[in-house]
Scaffold this motif. Structure first.
Motif, PDB file in Angstrom:
ATOM      1  N   GLU A   1       0.797  -1.146  -0.015  1.00 37.06           N
ATOM      2  CA  GLU A   1       0.159  -0.079   0.090  1.00 37.06           C
ATOM      3  C   GLU A   1       0.835   1.280   0.078  1.00 37.06           C
ATOM      4  N   ILE A   2       1.828   1.107   0.648  1.00 38.56           N
ATOM      5  CA  ILE A   2       2.732   2.483   0.888  1.00 38.56           C
ATOM      6  C   ILE A   2       3.395   2.613  -0.390  1.00 38.56           C
ATOM      7  N   THR A   3       3.930   1.599  -1.233  1.00 37.20           N
ATOM      8  CA  THR A   3       4.758   1.840  -2.262  1.00 37.20           C
ATOM      9  C   THR A   3       3.870   1.873  -3.563  1.00 37.20           C
ATOM     10  N   LYS A   4       2.619   2.304  -3.490  1.00 43.07           N
ATOM     11  CA  LYS A   4       1.691   2.658  -4.680  1.00 43.07           C
ATOM     12  C   LYS A   4       2.359   4.187  -5.121  1.00 43.07           C
ATOM     13  N   GLY A   5       2.016   4.088  -6.403  1.00 41.99           N
ATOM     14  CA  GLY A   5       2.596   5.232  -7.127  1.00 41.99           C
ATOM     15  C   GLY A   5       4.109   5.430  -7.503  1.00 41.99           C
ATOM     16  N   THR A   6       4.850   4.378  -7.160  1.00 44.28           N
ATOM     17  CA  THR A   6       6.054   4.275  -7.811  1.00 44.28           C
ATOM     18  C   THR A   6       6.250   3.511  -9.066  1.00 44.28           C
ATOM     19  N   THR A   7       7.454   3.771  -9.786  1.00 47.34           N
ATOM     20  CA  THR A   7       7.522   2.997 -11.119  1.00 47.34           C
ATOM     21  C   THR A   7       7.623   1.335 -10.767  1.00 47.34           C
ATOM     22  N   LEU A   8       7.957   1.031  -9.621  1.00 46.07           N
ATOM     23  CA  LEU A   8       8.360  -0.207  -9.265  1.00 46.07           C
ATOM     24  C   LEU A   8       6.981  -0.939  -8.913  1.00 46.07           C
ATOM     25  N   ALA A   9       5.958  -0.217  -8.443  1.00 44.84           N
ATOM     26  CA  ALA A   9       4.634  -0.922  -8.153  1.00 44.84           C
ATOM     27  C   ALA A   9       3.487  -0.235  -9.176  1.00 44.84           C
ATOM     28  N   SER A  10       3.959  -0.487 -10.281  1.00 46.52           N
ATOM     29  CA  SER A  10       2.816   0.098 -11.368  1.00 46.52           C
ATOM     30  C   SER A  10       3.017  -0.618 -12.552  1.00 46.52           C
ATOM     31  N   ASP A  11       1.976  -0.740 -13.152  1.00 47.03           N
ATOM     32  CA  ASP A  11       2.015  -1.531 -14.626  1.00 47.03           C
ATOM     33  C   ASP A  11       1.919  -0.549 -15.850  1.00 47.03           C
ATOM     34  N   PRO A  12       1.965  -0.859 -17.029  1.00 45.94           N
ATOM     35  CA  PRO A  12       1.945   0.182 -18.190  1.00 45.94           C
ATOM     36  C   PRO A  12       0.273   0.164 -18.356  1.00 45.94           C
ATOM     37  N   PRO A  13      -0.135   1.154 -18.856  1.00 46.54           N
ATOM     38  CA  PRO A  13       0.576   2.453 -19.527  1.00 46.54           C
ATOM     39  C   PRO A  13       0.967   3.509 -18.240  1.00 46.54           C
ATOM     40  N   GLU A  14       0.219   3.518 -17.170  1.00 48.30           N
ATOM     41  CA  GLU A  14       1.014   4.269 -15.871  1.00 48.30           C
ATOM     42  C   GLU A  14       2.397   4.071 -15.654  1.00 48.30           C
ATOM     43  N   HIS A  15       3.024   2.865 -15.489  1.00 48.69           N
ATOM     44  CA  HIS A  15       4.429   2.795 -15.469  1.00 48.69           C
ATOM     45  C   HIS A  15       5.246   3.487 -16.586  1.00 48.69           C
ATOM     46  N   ASP A  16       4.716   3.261 -17.567  1.00 46.12           N
ATOM     47  CA  ASP A  16       5.444   4.326 -18.763  1.00 46.12           C
ATOM     48  C   ASP A  16       5.544   5.636 -18.565  1.00 46.12           C
ATOM     49  N   THR A  17       4.577   6.187 -18.182  1.00 54.81           N
ATOM     50  CA  THR A  17       4.529   7.696 -17.981  1.00 54.81           C
ATOM     51  C   THR A  17       5.320   7.976 -16.722  1.00 54.81           C
ATOM     52  N   LEU A  18       5.299   7.291 -15.631  1.00 52.66           N
ATOM     53  CA  LEU A  18       6.157   7.482 -14.397  1.00 52.66           C
ATOM     54  C   LEU A  18       7.722   7.374 -14.769  1.00 52.66           C
ATOM     55  N   ARG A  19       7.780   6.218 -15.548  1.00 56.50           N
ATOM     56  CA  ARG A  19       9.341   6.033 -15.795  1.00 56.50           C
ATOM     57  C   ARG A  19       9.793   6.900 -16.692  1.00 56.50           C
ATOM     58  N   ALA A  20       9.064   7.472 -17.625  1.00 55.76           N
ATOM     59  CA  ALA A  20       9.771   8.598 -18.554  1.00 55.76           C
ATOM     60  C   ALA A  20      10.092   9.687 -17.778  1.00 55.76           C
ATOM     61  N   ILE A  21       9.417  10.129 -16.795  1.00 57.83           N
ATOM     62  CA  ILE A  21      10.010  11.192 -15.739  1.00 57.83           C
ATOM     63  C   ILE A  21      10.917  11.083 -15.038  1.00 57.83           C
ATOM     64  N   VAL A  22      11.078   9.785 -14.574  1.00 63.01           N
ATOM     65  CA  VAL A  22      12.125   9.265 -13.509  1.00 63.01           C
ATOM     66  C   VAL A  22      13.418   9.380 -14.573  1.00 63.01           C
ATOM     67  N   ALA A  23      13.319   8.587 -15.478  1.00 68.13           N
ATOM     68  CA  ALA A  23      14.590   8.110 -16.369  1.00 68.13           C
ATOM     69  C   ALA A  23      14.873   9.270 -17.392  1.00 68.13           C
ATOM     70  N   SER A  24      14.246  10.142 -17.402  1.00 69.27           N
ATOM     71  CA  SER A  24      14.504  11.378 -18.233  1.00 69.27           C
ATOM     72  C   SER A  24      16.248  11.697 -18.208  1.00 69.27           C
ATOM     73  N   SER A  25      16.570  11.632 -16.572  1.00 68.76           N
ATOM     74  CA  SER A  25      17.896  12.321 -16.302  1.00 68.76           C
ATOM     75  C   SER A  25      18.818  11.050 -16.466  1.00 68.76           C
ATOM     76  N   LEU A  26      18.305   9.962 -16.740  1.00 75.01           N
ATOM     77  CA  LEU A  26      19.368   8.735 -16.898  1.00 75.01           C
ATOM     78  C   LEU A  26      19.447   7.989 -18.225  1.00 75.01           C
ATOM     79  N   THR A  27      19.330   8.640 -19.221  1.00 72.72           N
ATOM     80  CA  THR A  27      19.536   8.355 -20.828  1.00 72.72           C
ATOM     81  C   THR A  27      21.115   8.216 -20.701  1.00 72.72           C
ATOM     82  N   PRO A  28      21.603   7.623 -21.786  1.00 72.87           N
ATOM     83  CA  PRO A  28      23.011   7.523 -21.952  1.00 72.87           C
ATOM     84  C   PRO A  28      23.599   8.781 -22.258  1.00 72.87           C
ATOM     85  N   ARG A  29      22.828   9.632 -23.005  1.00 69.37           N
ATOM     86  CA  ARG A  29      23.414  10.945 -23.338  1.00 69.37           C
ATOM     87  C   ARG A  29      23.436  11.783 -22.035  1.00 69.37           C
TER      88      ARG A  29
END
Length: 396
Positions: A76-104
């Motif tokens: 219950e506590i971890t709801k809303g994280t990329t770890l505890a979500s499925d697509p398409p919500e996961h994809d939206t959240l991951r894009a936000i968190v991972a934007s700083s983590l691209t190879p470039r």
């Protein structure tokens, strides 16, 4: 719930003994079947490499949205994280968190991290003896990751304890999990204060999360969870892998000789470390419908524990899997997960670990372990201390 839970096995892999020495138990589970009911924890467990990849790839059937823990309140506590979500919500959240983590994006940070690693290693090697965990493996991530997330100085001294609590909480509702809950609550309060204050460095991952809320891409209430999403895994997994690398190279000096003679092996050697001593034991999923794994029927609404650490030693995948071999083609390990939930921060973890190993390879010809202590954690496999003596390349 399924009517027939076979094959079944009565092993508590979260006992103190099997948390510290899990590999024979993992082999027994693998040999029992492609999917095995783990009776002490009322969960199915997937331990073979092929089936682990199959489950991790099928997010429609094996959902993370109900949480990845064996403990309901933690889910219950971890709801809303990329770890505890499925697509398409996961994809939206991951894009936000991972934007700083691209190879470039990470390429600009690589020289600075390399310089920090050089300075750190040079000082330790000059001393001759040091703790490869507290004075080496922990130091670079504790410098790099908080700056990367954009954290203020307040709270940084508690990050390791909080991260450890997160991983203990993700396990079953045992004593370790229960003891971690107050620290988990403290971490949640800390993240809430950060999100409300906006006190995150400009251009950081955390600032990007707040900007996403300001732009309406996510609700503001989701910011604390996303700020935590990267923090714990980015610290503990890197610390675990670097510590394990030093320990393995001390035990297998011929492998360290290969790395020293050909530093281009370092990325492959790091993959082999993560394969053999996988930092994260595994996470749970929940079935959304009746399914079959390797001929084993699993009902809807069942918890399924996916054991990355077992898959990475599966004899069906790896030749001589207990052997540490830096020349092994180990890039397809599942130590950083697989599929849409593959670790978003693994690029930064690799940069940090490679920098440390490169700096050591220039200076150290051999490691001697003087003593070790292991962490007793439900999910993370790591050392709390590895006291080493080093022989330098000039023989001193």
């Amino acid at each position: 719930m399924t009517a027939a839970r076979t094959p079944s096995i009565d092993i508590d892999i979260y006992s103190d003994e099997l948390t510290l020495r899990p590999y024979e138990a993992y082999r027994q589970i693998r040999d029992a079947g492609p999917a095995v009911y783990l009776a002490p924890h009322d969960t199915w467990v997937i331990a073979r490499y092929e089936n682990v990849r199959e489950v991790l790839k099928d997010t429609d059937t094996f959902s993370s949205a109900a949480g990845v823990s064996l403990t309901a309140p933690v889910n219950e506590i971890t709801k809303g994280t990329t770890l505890a979500s499925d697509p398409p919500e996961h994809d939206t959240l991951r894009a936000i968190v991972a934007s700083s983590l691209t190879p470039r994006a990470l390429a600009t940070r690589k020289p600075g991290i390399a310089q920090q690693a050089e300075q750190l290693v040079a000082g330790l090697v000059e001393r001759g003896e040091f703790d490869a965990v507290t004075e080496l493996a922990q130091v670079l991530p504790l410098s790099v990751v908080p700056d990367f997330v954009g954290l203020p100085q307040e709270g940084r001294d508690q990050l390791l304890d909080w991260a450890s609590a997160v991983f203990n909480a993700i396990g079953p509702p045992n004593e370790r999990s229960q003891r971690s809950l107050p620290a988990l609550a403290e971490l949640g309060e800390y993240a809430g204060r950060l999100a409300n204050s906006g006190a995150l460095a400009e251009g950081s991952l955390g600032a990007g999360v707040l900007a996403a809320a300001a732009d309406g891409r996510i609700p503001a209430t989701q910011c604390p969870a996303l700020l935590l999403d990267y923090l714990g895994p980015a610290l503990d997994t890197t610390i675990s892998a670097v510590g394990s690398a030093i320990y393995l190279f001390a035990r297998h000096p011929e492998q360290w000789d290969k790395v020293r003679q050909d530093p281009k092996l370092i990325p492959n050697a790091f993959n082999e470390v993560v394969r053999l001593e996988t930092p994260i034991r595994g996470f749970c999923r929940q079935t959304t419908r009746p399914t079959v794994v390797g001929g084993v029927e699993i009902g809807a609404g069942e918890r399924v524990l996916v054991l990355y650490a077992s898959a990475n030693r599966d004899e069906r995948k790896w030749q001589d899997p207990e052997k540490f071999d830096v020349t092994r083609r180990a890039g397809d390990h599942v130590g950083f997960g697989y599929g849409v939930h593959g670790c978003a921060g693994q690029g930064l973890a690799r940069i940090e670990a490679h920098a440390v190993l490169e700096a050591l390879a220039k200076r150290v010809s051999a490691f001697e372990v003087l003593g070790t202590d292991r962490v007793l954690n439900n999910v993370i496999r790591a050392f709390s201390s590895i006291r080493v003596r080093v022989t330098t390349s000039n023989g001193v």
